[in-house]
Design an enzyme around this catalytic site. Structure first.
Site, short mmCIF file in Angstrom:
data_model
loop_
_atom_site.label_atom_id
_atom_site.label_comp_id
_atom_site.label_asym_id
_atom_site.label_seq_id
_atom_site.Cartn_x
_atom_site.Cartn_y
_atom_site.Cartn_z
N ASP A 149 1.16 -18.77 1.53
CA ASP A 149 2.06 -19.93 1.48
C ASP A 149 1.63 -20.97 2.51
OD1 ASP A 149 4.72 -18.92 -0.16
OD2 ASP A 149 3.72 -17.29 0.90
N ASP B 63 -4.18 -17.17 4.55
CA ASP B 63 -2.74 -17.03 4.39
C ASP B 63 -2.40 -17.56 3.00
OD1 ASP B 63 0.04 -16.75 5.10
OD2 ASP B 63 0.06 -18.92 5.45
N ASP C 125 -1.67 -21.59 8.45
CA ASP C 125 -0.97 -22.81 8.85
C ASP C 125 0.17 -22.55 9.82
OD1 ASP C 125 0.58 -21.54 6.80
OD2 ASP C 125 1.68 -23.42 6.53
#
Length: 219
Positions: free
Chosen positions: A12, A10, A167
């Site tokens: 960000d 991922d 996250d």
């Protein structure tokens, strides 16, 4: 189990610490419209959920000017996309370790390409990534597995030869649905209300360096 050939990230909150620039963009819009800025600690956990979530945090989801605020936030962010953004500590070392082991890596994000590409360029990562899949590359976005499966194809790997690191719960859901191992980046934008232990990931990591021994154990 097949050897791991590809690690996907991922963007960000996993590959890059984009929260400072996104927080600045939200506070710019808040102050422009005579609202008090929000503390960075309040904004950081929301960053992984995108621009609309940030505007909702700042103004509420039912504000009559929501669309205007959203456009202003994105415009300011686009103009200042990498002023304070950096890779998370240890991430560059992880990427180089993967490259040295002939394990390719890429990015799968819900961020639109018109923001993803300039950011990856600014971080000097575009030429190093085997694939960059943005939120508008396909019709589907995470938590749908399609973007991850497309990234696997771009990397010439099968899903069971890939690891996805994210996250947010939708990252882990997408990775699991795609049939790859998923890792929770606890160093990312995890909110106090999140319960990553319940997301069904293969493992959680407190730093990018902690990913290396996991890959080694699988290979």
């Amino acid at each position: 189990m097949p050897k791991i050939k590809t690690v996907l990230f991922d963007l960000d909150g996993t590959l890059a610490d984009t929260a400072p620039d996104l927080a600045n963009a939200l506070n710019y819009v808040l102050e422009k419209h005579n609202y008090d800025p929000l503390p960075y600690e309040t904004i950081r956990p929301v960053v992984s959920h995108g621009g609309m979530a940030l505007v909702t945090l700042g103004f509420g989801e039912d504000h009559p000017q929501f669309d205007i605020f959203y456009k202003e936030l994105l415009a300011h962010y686009q103009d200042n996309i990498a002023k304070q953004t950096t890779l998370f500590p240890g991430m560059d070392e992880l990427l180089r370790e993967l490259e040295n082991k002939n394990i390719n890596w890429g990015v799968v994000t819900n961020k639109p390409a018109w923001l993803t590409v300039p950011l990856m360029d600014a971080l000097e990562l575009t030429s190093r990534a085997i694939t960059i899949v943005s939120g508008d590359t396909l019709e589907e976005r995470k938590p749908h597995p399609a973007p991850l499966l497309y990234a696997c194809e771009q990397a010439s790997s099968h899903a069971d030869e890939c690891v996805y690191v994210g996250d947010a719960e939708r990252d882990i859901e997408a990775g699991n649905r795609a049939g790859m191992l998923s890792l929770v980046a606890l160093f990312g934008y995890i909110a106090e209300s999140d319960n990553p232990e319940s997301w069904g990931a293969y493992a959680s990591v407190n730093s990018p360096q902690a990913i290396i021994p996991i890959i080694q154990s699988l290979n």
